[in-house]
Scaffold this motif. Structure first.
Motif, short mmCIF file in Angstrom:
data_model
loop_
_atom_site.label_atom_id
_atom_site.label_comp_id
_atom_site.label_asym_id
_atom_site.label_seq_id
_atom_site.Cartn_x
_atom_site.Cartn_y
_atom_site.Cartn_z
N ASN A 41 33.66 41.69 35.31
CA ASN A 41 34.08 42.25 36.60
C ASN A 41 34.58 41.12 37.48
O ASN A 41 33.78 40.30 37.94
CB ASN A 41 32.90 42.96 37.27
N PRO A 42 35.89 41.04 37.75
CA PRO A 42 36.41 39.95 38.58
C PRO A 42 35.81 39.93 39.99
O PRO A 42 35.77 38.87 40.63
CB PRO A 42 37.92 40.25 38.64
N ALA A 43 35.35 41.08 40.47
CA ALA A 43 34.77 41.15 41.81
C ALA A 43 33.36 40.57 41.86
O ALA A 43 32.83 40.33 42.94
CB ALA A 43 34.76 42.60 42.30
N GLU A 44 32.78 40.33 40.68
CA GLU A 44 31.45 39.73 40.61
C GLU A 44 31.49 38.57 39.61
O GLU A 44 30.95 38.64 38.51
CB GLU A 44 30.42 40.78 40.17
N PRO A 45 32.17 37.48 39.99
CA PRO A 45 32.36 36.37 39.05
C PRO A 45 31.06 35.68 38.68
O PRO A 45 30.14 35.58 39.49
CB PRO A 45 33.29 35.42 39.82
N ASP A 46 31.02 35.23 37.45
CA ASP A 46 29.89 34.45 36.94
C ASP A 46 30.23 32.98 37.15
O ASP A 46 31.21 32.48 36.61
CB ASP A 46 29.70 34.75 35.46
N SER A 47 29.43 32.29 37.96
CA SER A 47 29.72 30.89 38.28
C SER A 47 29.72 30.01 37.04
O SER A 47 30.30 28.92 37.04
CB SER A 47 28.71 30.35 39.30
N LYS A 48 29.08 30.45 35.97
CA LYS A 48 29.05 29.66 34.75
C LYS A 48 30.23 29.94 33.83
O LYS A 48 30.42 29.25 32.84
CB LYS A 48 27.73 29.93 34.00
N ASN A 49 30.98 30.97 34.15
CA ASN A 49 32.11 31.33 33.29
C ASN A 49 33.24 31.84 34.18
O ASN A 49 33.54 33.02 34.21
CB ASN A 49 31.69 32.40 32.28
N HIS A 50 33.85 30.92 34.91
CA HIS A 50 34.87 31.26 35.88
C HIS A 50 36.16 31.59 35.14
O HIS A 50 36.82 30.70 34.60
CB HIS A 50 35.07 30.08 36.83
N ILE A 51 36.53 32.86 35.09
CA ILE A 51 37.64 33.29 34.25
C ILE A 51 38.98 33.20 34.95
O ILE A 51 39.95 32.67 34.40
CB ILE A 51 37.39 34.73 33.73
N ILE A 52 39.07 33.70 36.18
CA ILE A 52 40.35 33.80 36.89
C ILE A 52 40.39 32.85 38.08
O ILE A 52 39.48 32.84 38.92
CB ILE A 52 40.59 35.23 37.40
N GLY A 53 41.45 32.05 38.17
CA GLY A 53 41.72 31.24 39.35
C GLY A 53 43.05 31.68 39.95
O GLY A 53 43.93 32.15 39.23
N VAL A 54 43.18 31.53 41.28
CA VAL A 54 44.38 32.02 41.96
C VAL A 54 44.96 30.96 42.89
O VAL A 54 44.21 30.30 43.62
CB VAL A 54 44.08 33.29 42.78
N VAL A 55 46.29 30.82 42.84
CA VAL A 55 47.02 30.02 43.81
C VAL A 55 47.78 31.00 44.69
O VAL A 55 48.72 31.65 44.24
CB VAL A 55 48.00 29.04 43.12
N PHE A 56 47.35 31.11 45.94
CA PHE A 56 47.93 32.10 46.83
C PHE A 56 49.27 31.65 47.38
O PHE A 56 49.56 30.45 47.45
CB PHE A 56 46.96 32.39 47.98
#
Length: 217
Positions: free
Chosen positions: A66-81
């Protein structure tokens, strides 16, 4: 591999994304294109957890997340706004190290070492102690990319990375994205109106259209 299965998103009674399915292989660059209002930025916001989907699921290597509840140990998505969202009261190095120390629980020295390595990779040596207002637009964008990379995401997303850039900077952004694919083995997703840029850098182009006609080219 990232998979989106039957992603549906509404704003009130307005249907924005309707049972959207998409697969993004590892180490590939996907460009999401389409007219304004068709749902490109909404899809990016759902991917990054800034908007919650109404139905469907996200899978990373077969595991639902769930991207809305990220796991700090497995950061999947990063965004450059698109507007970079750098903190104006923090130096470049502090902008980059803030989240890794707070979220990933890295030590200050660990976070700074990684930040300096990434700054060097993106030709930002010597900018560590400057503030965002002291940087050009292109430099601010590269700092935003470094800040996202510092969180060690598996996938890096960009919102309109070439908007308002002159041709030289547009070319530089393309070079950076391709370099991250080659050197960092980074999977990347680009939301853009710039079809020429999309064809230059992307392995796959996903066209989001108004209504329900959505397809992969």
């Amino acid at each position: 591999m990232l998979e989106l299965k039957n992603i549906t998103k509404k704003f009130g009674s307005r249907l924005i994304l309707n049972k959207l399915n998409l697969t993004i292989p590892d180490r590939q660059i996907l460009a999401i294109v389409g007219p304004s209002g068709a749902g490109k930025t909404t899809l990016l916001r759902c991917l990054s957890g800034l908007e919650k989907i109404d139905s469907g699921k996200f899978l990373w290597n077969g595991q639902e997340f769930n991207p809305a509840e990220p796991d700090s140990k497995n950061h999947i998505i990063g965004v450059v706004f698109q507007s970079y969202e750098l903190f104006p009261n923090l130096t470049v190095i502090d902008n980059i190290t803030l989240a890794p120390t707070l979220v990933l629980k890295e030590t200050a020295s660990q976070a700074e070492k990684q930040a300096r390595k990434l700054l060097k990779q993106l030709d930002l040596n010597g900018k560590e102690n400057l503030y965002p207002y002291q940087l050009s637009g292109g430099q601010q964008q590269r700092v935003a990319i470094v800040r996202a990379l510092a969180m060690q995401p598996h996938i890096l997303c960009y919102d309109e990375p070439t908007s308002a850039l002159d041709p030289a900077l547009r070319t530089k952004v393309g070079e950076i994205i391709l370099k991250l694919k080659t050197d960092n083995q980074m999977t990347q997703i680009i939301v853009t109106h710039d079809m020429e840029f999309a064809h230059q850098v992307a392995d796959q182009i996903f066209t989001v259209k108004a209504l329900d006609d959505k397809k992969v080219m």
